[in-house]
Design an enzyme around this catalytic site. Sequence first.
Site, PDB file in Angstrom:
ATOM      1  N   ARG A 182       0.698  -1.165  -0.069  1.00 47.98           N
ATOM      2  CA  ARG A 182      -0.169  -0.080   0.104  1.00 47.98           C
ATOM      3  C   ARG A 182       0.728   1.280   0.044  1.00 47.98           C
ATOM      4  NH1 ARG A 182      -4.953  -0.908   4.092  1.00 47.98           N
ATOM      5  NH2 ARG A 182      -6.004  -2.766   3.459  1.00 47.98           N
TER       6      ARG A 182
ATOM      7  N   ASP B  64       1.773   5.339   0.114  1.00 47.50           N
ATOM      8  CA  ASP B  64       1.049   6.515   0.612  1.00 47.50           C
ATOM      9  C   ASP B  64       0.715   7.540  -0.472  1.00 47.50           C
ATOM     10  OD1 ASP B  64       1.360   5.394   3.230  1.00 47.50           O
ATOM     11  OD2 ASP B  64       3.544   6.450   3.273  1.00 47.50           O
TER      12      ASP B  64
ATOM     13  N   TYR C  53      12.210  -0.194  -4.396  1.00 47.70           N
ATOM     14  CA  TYR C  53      11.724   1.180  -4.674  1.00 47.70           C
ATOM     15  C   TYR C  53      12.937   1.786  -5.022  1.00 47.70           C
ATOM     16  CZ  TYR C  53       7.267   0.669  -1.767  1.00 47.70           C
ATOM     17  OH  TYR C  53       6.300   0.530  -1.432  1.00 47.70           O
TER      18      TYR C  53
ATOM     19  N   ARG D 250      11.352   6.708   3.029  1.00 46.20           N
ATOM     20  CA  ARG D 250      11.320   7.951   3.048  1.00 46.20           C
ATOM     21  C   ARG D 250      12.075   8.572   4.351  1.00 46.20           C
ATOM     22  NH1 ARG D 250       5.268   9.365   2.734  1.00 46.20           N
ATOM     23  NH2 ARG D 250       6.202  11.483   3.152  1.00 46.20           N
TER      24      ARG D 250
END
Length: 288
Positions: A61, A63, A124, A212
């Site tokens: 999921r 953001d 990522y 992040r």
Amino acid sequence: MSDDVQPGFVRARLDLSYDGRNFSGWARQKGEQRTVQQEIEDALRVVLRLDASPQLTVAGRTDAGVHARGQVAHVDLPAELWDTSGDQLLRRLAGRLPMDVRVHRVTEAPPHFNARFSAIWRRYAYRVGDRPGGVDPLRRGHILWHNRPLDLDAMNEAAQSLLGEHDFAAYCKKREGATTIRTLTRLHWVRHSDGVLEAAVKADAFCHNMVRALVGAMLFVGDGHRPPQWPGEVLAAGVRDSAVHVVRPHGLTLEEVGYPADADLAARNAASRNKRTLLAPAPGADCC
């Protein structure tokens, strides 16, 4: 919990991409927020003429504001409907979905496939520009601008202490009942010919805000605010450090999700549902 598909249904795997700028994340929400899940589920309902939107299960999921190039989801559809419309589904979705979300492959999933629990890794990329004049305005929605020069070698040195299996509580937003233990297998920065720095970040899974927050720590090292050993010290402390900033979401893209061989799917699903703990070092052994 069983991953077997109910009789009379077929599990379809969807490989998809989206530009996250105008989405409030992946997951469907109450209210007027626009989400990726809502767009795809509603499109499936319309093109398949279903009474209600089918429910998607996703690999990760994302953001609000985060992009995806290699997201994976699955959905269980009536077998009769799959037999008559499955080969047309991709084209029909292309005509119904908005241009900032695309399903680029639809296939029948193998037995025991679960887009979330079967995954063995996610990769990522985070992109940063540090040129004084800013980033290319045509790429501004996908690259973070950092207004100080960044030392690539220092950032990669700092990354080494974060690799492996750790409790990443210091870099995660804690969620009730969820573990923050993860195995980070890759965290490496490169600078491309256009000057953009790109971090490849790969792990078996990620907890909330983990990528992040890791990038925020790396940037603090890269611009000289902290020494290369600092991110490892924060990790070892096990608590959030106010100096670790969670960078903005638009520089982050889910690039790829990996799955095991079909024969190993059931075992992987079971292992993924087990709550993880870190093994204590043996007496007299060197600690990490």
